[in-house]
Motif scaffolding. Structure first.
Motif, PDB file in Angstrom:
ATOM      1  N   LYS A 195      -4.521   9.954  -1.379  1.00 34.30           N
ATOM      2  CA  LYS A 195      -4.422  10.475  -0.013  1.00 34.30           C
ATOM      3  C   LYS A 195      -5.686  10.181   0.778  1.00 34.30           C
TER       4      LYS A 195
ATOM      5  N   ILE B 275      -5.990   6.500   1.914  1.00 30.35           N
ATOM      6  CA  ILE B 275      -5.083   6.086   2.983  1.00 30.35           C
ATOM      7  C   ILE B 275      -5.459   6.775   4.300  1.00 30.35           C
ATOM      8  N   ARG B 276      -5.854   8.046   4.222  1.00 35.06           N
ATOM      9  CA  ARG B 276      -6.139   8.770   5.469  1.00 35.06           C
ATOM     10  C   ARG B 276      -7.544   8.540   5.976  1.00 35.06           C
TER      11      ARG B 276
ATOM     12  N   TYR C  76     -12.851  -3.146   4.825  1.00 37.00           N
ATOM     13  CA  TYR C  76     -11.730  -3.956   4.338  1.00 37.00           C
ATOM     14  C   TYR C  76     -10.496  -3.094   4.121  1.00 37.00           C
TER      15      TYR C  76
ATOM     16  N   ALA D  29      -8.904  -2.228   7.411  1.00 39.66           N
ATOM     17  CA  ALA D  29      -8.104  -3.324   7.975  1.00 39.66           C
ATOM     18  C   ALA D  29      -6.791  -3.491   7.216  1.00 39.66           C
ATOM     19  N   LEU D  30      -6.880  -3.373   5.883  1.00 43.53           N
ATOM     20  CA  LEU D  30      -5.700  -3.544   5.035  1.00 43.53           C
ATOM     21  C   LEU D  30      -4.643  -2.497   5.388  1.00 43.53           C
TER      22      LEU D  30
ATOM     23  N   ALA E 261      -2.996  -3.067   8.716  1.00 45.14           N
ATOM     24  CA  ALA E 261      -2.132  -4.252   8.794  1.00 45.14           C
ATOM     25  C   ALA E 261      -0.734  -3.990   8.257  1.00 45.14           C
TER      26      ALA E 261
ATOM     27  N   GLU F 189       0.445   4.142  -2.719  1.00 46.29           N
ATOM     28  CA  GLU F 189       0.063   5.504  -2.343  1.00 46.29           C
ATOM     29  C   GLU F 189       1.072   6.504  -2.897  1.00 46.29           C
ATOM     30  N   HIS F 190       2.352   6.113  -2.826  1.00 48.48           N
ATOM     31  CA  HIS F 190       3.403   7.025  -3.259  1.00 48.48           C
ATOM     32  C   HIS F 190       3.293   7.358  -4.745  1.00 48.48           C
TER      33      HIS F 190
ATOM     34  N   LEU G  51       0.808  -1.218   0.000  1.00 45.51           N
ATOM     35  CA  LEU G  51       0.000   0.000   0.000  1.00 45.51           C
ATOM     36  C   LEU G  51       0.840   1.266   0.000  1.00 45.51           C
ATOM     37  N   ALA G  52       1.987   1.248   0.695  1.00 46.18           N
ATOM     38  CA  ALA G  52       2.801   2.455   0.775  1.00 46.18           C
ATOM     39  C   ALA G  52       3.360   2.806  -0.606  1.00 46.18           C
TER      40      ALA G  52
ATOM     41  N   GLU H 255       4.655  -0.776  10.263  1.00 48.79           N
ATOM     42  CA  GLU H 255       5.157   0.586  10.120  1.00 48.79           C
ATOM     43  C   GLU H 255       6.580   0.749  10.608  1.00 48.79           C
TER      44      GLU H 255
ATOM     45  N   ARG I  81      -3.893  -1.626  15.099  1.00 46.89           N
ATOM     46  CA  ARG I  81      -3.987  -2.661  14.085  1.00 46.89           C
ATOM     47  C   ARG I  81      -5.313  -3.407  14.191  1.00 46.89           C
TER      48      ARG I  81
END
Lengths: 320, 322
Positions: free
Chosen positions: B240, B243-244, B250, B253-254, B257, B219-220, B215-216, B260, B269
């Motif tokens: 944004k 993610i925020r 779902y 939760a994703l 999880a 998002e980037h 996901l990171a 970090e 979490r």
């Protein structure tokens, strides 16, 4: 006395008439009840180091050149075959990245767990104990699941079976080699939670190998970062994540995108991970290091304690 | 105008069984998915294994046949095209694959691999023009022109991924479907490839469908992100926003999880119980209800929630999203 003390371990792989140093002067200690993370990229020697704890690296092609691996004060490198059989899966248990490749596809999972019980706790090799273990690792309806074959379970469930099998001998040290890399994030969260919970309940130590720095913060007490066969930084986990000292650790942390950051561009580490046999002389990170000095090309830095409990292998660790 | 518009796309695979290979059931890998991609935009696509994200990516470049629905590329439906007509359109959309080891022919030099794409679409008038183009492409992806003489096994994973990108760029596409392009790479090399993809997008106005499970990373690189679960899109919004303020349980939760790096983060979490159900026999009603922490009987077990615009530009498929 620490549970495990690896001292100046050196391991070569023999390829033809060349001998290639895969693990170079690695020292790691693990105390009872402690979780240590071993972080590094592919080929940095982290798995070979971990396998060495129960002397599971085949010799040849490998050869132990120096150092000691003291498990409860006894050197694993000097043990007889009979002694080794006792510690493998006994004092030290392993779980691996790919559970579907670690389980035998033609035996029911109940029998595979019982096999471990027969070897290490023969008086408990019963269905009841297998069911108790499966319950412990959170497998629903274990009474019916003991008759399953591995292919009837999902990846997350298979990893739980592997953990149950590893726990059957009530090990003092659980070595988990990338246990969640093959799993989805939601399943990864389940397995990491399970490991933390089991550690608390059973009082064992965990050596967790990962390339994911995010896992370190959730799991580890201490971290060792490896690069090209050497430990380059060893620290308490929170200190390392808040303020990494070695340029490699810093670069690694800056190169992974973080959730909800407003970064426009990632700061990539130039070049590639050096492969075995092609490690640079001097400091092994210097060709990719943003703060390298001419000196770094010639002098191999030693792992020194630059602050209390913080060990760094860099000539300029103090000035950075 | 939309560069790509996908409408009610379905990809179902038959499950065959028994003596005469009768079709017993269908795996609904992609089930009624609609979305658009603008020129020069990156749309991220995330989901766990088996959610259908790779099948969706492959269906768009027509590597698998869609069962139903339409795929409009620059206004023209390509879902039913085949043969020479499809090949001509393929110049506009290319794909890069996850495994940089498996996706390059080991018996061809890098120059031949890239040149093949140029030849198929007859993009070079002379052999010297062809050679010049190959050199330019290698430079564009950060390789040295002398690398054209070498074979794939002589390169590292990151360099091979660069070759895959050069091959995709060779035909000057407008859209590249990137299927997990960095997940097989070492952490320190991932950032190089992500930066390269972003640079190329700026220079050439490329659009990406960026498929990944991280996901990171998604998002980037993405402007908008789409989340899939069991063949359906459950949420679609600006990167944004998703993610925020994720709206679907779902997605919540994703995101929670994701392990970090920041040890001082206070994120809580949410651990989802159970596994992703089988797409052969998905749960009734909302496909997520057996694992959902806020599911309510009977509505979630009976009614399939439709993807609706909860707040402007933020779509979610949940009865309770607001």
């Amino acid at each position: 006395m620490p549970l495990l003390e690896i001292k100046n371990l050196k391991l070569d792989f023999i390829a033809g008439d060349k001998s290639l140093r895969a693990v170079d002067d690695v020292s790691i200690t693990i105390n009872a009840g402690e979780t240590v993370c071993l972080v590094g990229e592919s080929g940095c020697g982290k798995s070979v180091t971990a396998l060495s704890i129960a002397r599971l690296v085949p010799t040849p092609p490998a050869r132990y050149v120096g150092g000691e691996i003291l498990l409860n004060g006894r050197d694993v490198l000097k043990m007889s075959k009979t002694d080794l059989r006792g510690i493998r899966g006994g004092v030290v248990s392993y779980i691996f990245q790919d559970p579907s490749a670690s389980l035998n596809p033609v035996f029911r999972i109940g029998n595979q767990i019982k096999e471990s019980l027969k070897l290490h706790r023969p008086e408990k090799a019963t269905d009841e104990e297998v069911i108790r273990l499966l319950k412990l690792v959170g497998i629903p309806a274990p009474e019916s699941r003991i008759k399953d074959y591995p292919h009837q379970m999902s990846g997350g469930m298979q990893q739980r079976v592997m953990i149950a099998m590893a726990l059957a001998s009530e090990p003092k040290l659980l070595v988990a080699d990338e246990p969640t890399t093959a799993l989805d994030v939601t399943i990864q969260a389940q397995i990491l939670d399970l490991l933390l919970d089991l550690k608390k309940r059973m009082g064992m130590s965990i050596l967790l190998i990962t390339h994911n720095l995010g896992i370190v913060g959730d799991m580890a007490d201490r971290v060792a970062v490896m690069y090209a066969g050497q430990v380059v930084e060893m620290s308490p986990a929170l200190d390392l994540l808040r303020r990494p000292l070695h340029p490699y650790t810093k670069a690694l942390m800056n190169s992974v995108p973080k959730l909800s950051s407003n970064l426009q561009r990632l700061s990539a580490i130039p070049g590639n991970v050096p492969t075995l046999g092609n490690f640079p002389s001097g400091c092994r990170f210097y060709p990719r290091c943003p703060s390298a000095q001419p000196e770094c090309a010639n002098t191999m830095p030693q792992l020194v304690e630059v602050e209390p409990n913080r060990w760094v292998r860099c000539l300029y660790a103090k000035s950075l | 105008m939309n560069l790509l518009e996908v409408k009610n796309l379905k990809v179902h695979f038959p499950v065959k069984h028994g003596l005469f290979s009768r079709v017993k059931a269908h795996v609904k890998a992609v089930d009624d998915v609609s979305f658009t991609i603008q020129p020069g935009e990156t749309l991220g696509l995330v989901g766990e294994s088996g959610c259908g994200k790779t099948t969706l990516g492959r269906a768009i470049v027509k590597l698998v046949e869609p069962t139903a629905g339409s795929i409009y590329f620059e206004g023209e439906d390509i879902a039913q095209l085949s043969g020479a007509e499809l090949r001509a359109r393929r110049r506009k959309f290319q794909m890069i694959f996850q495994d940089p080891y498996g996706s390059l022919n080991p018996r061809m030099t890098v120059g031949q691999i890239i040149g093949e794409a140029i030849d198929i679409h007859q993009l070079a008038e002379s052999s010297s023009a062809r050679q010049k183009r190959i050199m330019e492409l290698l430079k564009a992806v950060g390789l040295d022109p002398i690398h054209a003489q070498r074979y794939p096994h002589e390169f590292s994973g990151g360099q091979r991924q660069r070759i895959g990108i050069a091959r995709a760029l060779a035909v000057e596409p407008k859209l590249i479907v990137c299927d997990e392009p960095v997940s097989a790479l070492d952490v320190s090399v991932q950032a190089q490839i992500i930066n390269l993809l972003q640079d190329l997008q700026q220079q050439r106005g490329l659009a990406y469908l960026f498929i990944a499970h991280d996901l990171a990373v998604v998002e980037h690189i993405s402007r908008r992100v789409m989340v899939m679960y069991l063949g359906k899109v459950v949420e679609l919004a600006e990167a944004k926003a998703i993610i925020r303020t994720p709206k679907h349980p779902y997605t919540q939760a994703l995101i929670s999880a994701v392990p970090e790096v920041d040890p001082d983060s206070k994120r809580k979490r949410i651990v989802l119980p159970g596994d992703v159900p089988s797409p052969i026999n998905p749960p009734s009603g909302c496909p997520f209800h057996p694992r959902c922490p806020i599911a309510q009987a009977p509505i979630c077990q009976v009614d399939v929630p439709s993807l609706r615009e909860v707040t402007p530009g933020h779509w979610a498929a949940c009865h309770f999203a607001k």
